[in-house]
Design a protein around this motif. Sequence first.
Motif, short mmCIF file in Angstrom:
data_model
loop_
_atom_site.label_atom_id
_atom_site.label_comp_id
_atom_site.label_asym_id
_atom_site.label_seq_id
_atom_site.Cartn_x
_atom_site.Cartn_y
_atom_site.Cartn_z
N ARG A 45 0.83 -1.21 0.00
CA ARG A 45 0.00 0.00 0.00
C ARG A 45 0.87 1.26 0.00
N GLN A 49 1.34 4.15 -2.90
CA GLN A 49 0.93 5.51 -2.54
C GLN A 49 2.08 6.50 -2.57
N GLU A 50 3.24 6.10 -2.04
CA GLU A 50 4.36 7.04 -1.85
C GLU A 50 5.44 6.94 -2.92
#
Length: 512
Positions: A45, A49-50
């Motif tokens: 995740r 996302q990053e």
Amino acid sequence: MAELTFSATILNVNDDNATRYLTTRTLRLAGYRVLEAANGEEALRLAAQERPDVVVLDVKLPDISGYDVCQRLRSQPHTASIAVMHTSATFVTPDKKVRGLEGGADAYLTEPFEGEELIATVRSLLRMRRAEQDLRRRAEHLTEADRRKDLFLAMLAHELRNPLAAITTAAGILERRAPADPKDARMVSIIQRQTNHLARLVDDLLDVSRLTRGKVELRQARVDLRGVLEQVLTVFRPQAEGRQLKLESSLPAVPMWMEADSTRLVQVFTNLLDNALKYTDAGGTLTVTAERLLSEDGSASARVRVKDTGIGIRPEILPSVFELFSQADESLERTRGGLGIGLTLVHNLVEMHGGRVEAHSDGPGRGSEFVVWLPLQPQAVDAEQEVVLPELVKRRRHILLVEDNTDARQALQDLLETWGHRVEVAADGLRGLELAVQRTPEVALVDIGLPGLDGYRMAEELRAKIGRGIRLVALTGYGGTDDHTRAREAGFDLHLVKPVKPDDLSRLLSEL
């Protein structure tokens, strides 16, 4: 090394709190931004996302293994380029390291590891990742530059072909009139030759661009290779005589049938003869011979030799003679001309037909010989089938000409009327559509790049309004495979690339 660390983000994935803390502290002291995850799903995740630069990934996690996390990162386009470093305190055998590296990891560290070793490995991965990013950006720039180049070449060809079409047509009209002065006839002949030369250069330039990208498709049919050679020789005999060269030929008495694109075969032997003509001085000899060969397995092939007594090829140049932009005449004055792409086209087109081509020369001043081998159909096919060519029926036709270029329109109209055809003209697609519906001509010669309503839309509208009651011929400066396909899909019967030679146009109108 500060330039490698100030903007890098590291994702530290480890379910052991103490190990995760020590690793994070070491990385932050080195100046990195650090994200943390205690299991595989959380790592995936955060990675999505990053988009971290590096993932320090423990192999043994509570939910899914580090191997699986790495494979899932590699399987997604938005995380595939993230550098991954496996760490493990238990899975440290060589086979486990191999499994990690083959699964997509970029490095493998065994716990416990020294802080300096961790930082050095991270820096190495960052250098590798940034080098990959630079290469990716360069590849993207090159792809975009290549796309723009192709677009430019297509537009250049279109812009060049319009004036070439007007000049060719006008010269064709002048050629059919009795000249008042012998000099006039010579001038018209010069215009025709140089215009044809320019048209060939434009075609070669576009073709070599398409060939290098694999975008040339052969339109194969049953073709008589002997007939192709006779056609090329007919065109070149006047040119050879004008250059005070002797053109000799020896062709078989029977057809040489093969599956081929006749237009591309003409291009192959036109380029070879044009090359021989260009590099042979007055008083020299050009020789074209063709013969049928049979192999031990019964398959047939043709061997065509194009030989000249010209300037020859130096031994050091001979191996690269088929490479793009290779030139036999590398002198500063460039008296022989040319772009250095004709032989590249020959090589690629012959190979596309399942054949091969070789170049031979005994050195400077001793001439050159190019030998082409092409596969033929079995001899039995020749004996079983006799092809009777119909006589060309000359007849007057009602023709609609739709062309926005004033000079090209006027020249083509004059040429068609000289042949006795009834011609109506329109300068845009809307007027052309109106005339076609009102006057129902037999044939419409339609430019594609028209104002108001382009040629494709005009063809579609005509097919919808009057069906197949008119022959539609596209006249355009765009000659790519996609352009032919699009014209056919729009409803055109034929797609001709400007400039169209008057003799070819006359034959087309007779054969419709």
